[in-house]
Design an enzyme around this catalytic site. Structure first.
Site, PDB file in Angstrom:
ATOM      1  N   GLU A 255       0.886  -1.169   0.000  1.00  0.00           N
ATOM      2  CA  GLU A 255       0.000   0.000   0.000  1.00  0.00           C
ATOM      3  C   GLU A 255       0.919   1.212   0.000  1.00  0.00           C
ATOM      4  O   GLU A 255       1.578   1.498   1.001  1.00  0.00           O
ATOM      5  CB  GLU A 255      -0.872   0.018   1.261  1.00  0.00           C
ATOM      6  CG  GLU A 255      -1.771  -1.192   1.424  1.00  0.00           C
ATOM      7  CD  GLU A 255      -2.864  -1.268   0.379  1.00  0.00           C
ATOM      8  OE1 GLU A 255      -3.113  -0.272  -0.321  1.00  0.00           O
ATOM      9  OE2 GLU A 255      -3.457  -2.343   0.250  1.00  0.00           O
ATOM     10  N   CYS A 294      -3.207   8.421   3.239  1.00  0.00           N
ATOM     11  CA  CYS A 294      -2.929   7.892   1.906  1.00  0.00           C
ATOM     12  C   CYS A 294      -4.118   8.120   0.982  1.00  0.00           C
ATOM     13  O   CYS A 294      -3.971   8.174  -0.234  1.00  0.00           O
ATOM     14  CB  CYS A 294      -2.598   6.420   1.998  1.00  0.00           C
ATOM     15  SG  CYS A 294      -3.840   5.510   2.940  1.00  0.00           S
TER      16      CYS A 294
END
Ligand code: NAP
Length: 520
Positions: A255, A294
């Site tokens: 990720e 994020c």
């Protein structure tokens, strides 16, 4: 200043040698120190594999789910203490701290419910039985827990949620965990780990906590260990190139960075409900956790004729943000987490400003409200405006990991909007605000494959939608390309990374008995 420790081979262990010092980003005061010097990482992995793995695999999904439920309850009992640690070490507001801590307990609770639903089984079926003959010869595709250890390496921005969203899925799948938070903000994950261990919930070997540098941990991974990494694309690239992953086929889930987009389409004109929701979500995602998410919006794509109005509306909301030490209750946005972050965010704003004009904010030093003079890692919420999508390549290339986004005008066509989204090279999430079905259909065809998740915000669901920056345990989290190519969460789907899929061929009657799957 407290000394943090690691939990390795079922013992709390203080490392030796030089320590890393953790600070309060609002005041720059040292709050904790830690080191993993001298810890035998190979032995830590072996202990998880050989002691924790068998214990978890002997349990059903329902039993493992019950462990998660107990973990969620134990952490919830310490909620106030955890929120305070989050504020002191991560710098966010109380609301930011809740987002992280409650996100962790909420995800544990959500996977506990999935465990309860999966019930008294130990493996998952992948689809119905496949008939291979006219009589009894069949194949079952089954998912079984991998007989290794699940290594987790997390980013600094979500020490609570980042740690426990991964822990929840791995433990439910039946894999023991070796988890490591980013060192700079490790205090919160350390305290949460201490609470879990003190509550004596987990079987021996199921939980290993590495508090500081990973050392040579990843040099010892085997074929059935897994790595779930969250962090920058640069670190991800470096780790992915290690021999265990390139030659040993150890599964890896990344990720990484993401240049998430918000797109305004037809029928979201200034003043409309969709317009107001778009502005509200954009401002929330830019400033929550000081933009260190994020999934925060980085690119705002808007029809040309609405660009002035949108810049004005967002800038007006941003002007109300009070930046400073979150110990001062008037403050609505804290500092970024570290001195390095501050340096990177300022440099990033300057890089964007070379191609786009600053609407508000900028890279100049900011004196934080309630902070000691000259102290704290503060940055102004910053909105930029590009002339068009193609004249500002940095906007699609550089993730400025702070409260910063750029408005990009476009011609209003769905295909063009999707093309601009794709310029980011793969994102975690994008949001489209429109009430035009034809436009939305074309946009999704072009943009969805470039995203792990898309929020299609239309008028009738406008009141029900959550901001796109919010990651939910029952929806996929991850994205293609530069976002890392990973896939976490998504309910039961998330378990697959921690399980091996095998096609088992044989006698339908015998397989139904020896495999822990429902017979036909
Ligand atoms: P980072 O510098 O890449 O660090 C991430 C983690 O990797 C930290 O735990 C770090 O440990 C560890 N690490 C660094 N070098 C290592 C090595 N050689 N071996 C093993 N571990 C190593 O990233 P960050 O600054 O913490 O996080 C910010 C980035 O994360 C942003 O780019 C953001 O987009 C991304 N992010 C992505 C997601 C997502 O879900 N896609 C979520 C959050 C953040 P130390 O701290 O001990 O160095």
């Amino acid at each position: 200043m407290i000394r943090l420790s690691s939990f390795v081979q079922d013992q709390w262990t203080e490392g030796t040698g030089d320590t890393a010092v953790l600070v309060n980003p609002s005041t720059e005061e040292a709050v904790a120190e830690t080191t993993t010097g001298g810890i035998d990482m190979a032995a830590a992995l072996a202990h998880a594999r050989t002691i924790g793995g068998p214990a978890l695999r002997a349990m059903t999904f329902a039993q493992r789910g019950d462990l998660l439920k107990q973990m969620a309850n134990a952490l919830h009992e310490h909620r106030e203490e955890l929120l305070t640690i989050a504020e002191l070490n991560n710098g966010g507001t109380r609301g930011d701290a809740k987002f992280d801590v409650d996100g962790a307990t909420g995800t544990l609770a959500s996977y506990a419910r999935i465990g309860e639903k999966l019930g008294d089984h130990t493996m998952l079926c992948d689809g119905p039985v496949t008939r291979l003959s006219r009589a009894r010869f069949v194949a079952h595709h089954v998912w079984m827990p991998r007989p290794g250890a699940a290594v987790h390496i997390n980013a600094f921005n979500f020490p609570a949620w980042g740690t426990f969203e991964k822990v929840a899925v791995s433990l439910l799948a039946g894999m023991p965990v070796v988890t490591k938070p980013a060192t700079a903000t490790a205090w919160l994950a350390w305290r949460m780990s201490q609470i879990i261990i003190d509550a004596n919930i987990l079987p021996q070997g199921a939980y290993t906590f590495i508090c500081g540098s990973a050392g040579d941990l990843l040099d010892h991974v085997g074929p059935h260990d897994t790595l779930a990494f969250t962090g920058s694309a640069d670190t991800a690239g470096f780790l992915r190139a290690k021999a265990g992953f390139t030659h040993g086929s150890t599964p890896v889930n990344i990720e990484a960075d993401s240049l998430n987009a918000a797109v305004l389409g037809p029928k979201a004109e200034p003043g409309s409900d969709l317009w107001h929701i778009a502005v509200r979500n954009i401002v929330k995602d830019m400033t929550q956790k000081t933009g260190q998410k994020c999934t925060a919006v980085r690119r705002i794509v808007v029809p040309e004729s609405w660009t002035d109005a949108l810049c004005e509306a967002i800038a007006e909301e941003l002007s109300r943000i009070v930046v400073g030490n979150t110990a001062d209750k008037s403050v609505t946005m804290g500092p970024v987490a570290t001195a390095n972050q501050l340096r990177d965010v300022r440099a990033g704003i300057d890089r964007l400003a070379a191609e786009a004009s600053i609407v508000c904010g900028g890279s100049q030093p900011v004196a934080g409200v309630g902070a000691p003079e000259g102290k704290g890692f503060f940055v102004a919420p910053t909105l930029l405006r590009a002339t068009d999508a193609d004249s500002a390549p940095a906007v699609h290339r550089d993730e400025v990991f702070g409260p910063c986004a750029t408005v990009i005008p476009y011609n209003g066509d769905a295909e063009e909007a999707a093309r601009i989204v794709a310029l980011g090279g793969g994102s975690l999430v994008s949001a489209a605000y429109t009430d035009d079905r034809n436009w939305l259909g074309s946009f999704l065809m072009g943009a969805a494959p470039w995203n792990g998740r898309v929020l299609a915000c239309t008028a009738k669901v406008a009141d029900e939608t959550l901001p796109p920056g919010m990651v939910l345990p029952n929806c996929l989290h991850g994205g293609p390309g530069r976002a890392g190519g990973g896939a976490e969460l998504g309910g039961v789907r998330g378990l697959e990374f921690y399980m091996q899929r095998t096609a088992i061929q044989g006698d339908s009657g015998i397989l139904a008995k020896v495999l822990d799957i429902p017979s036909e």
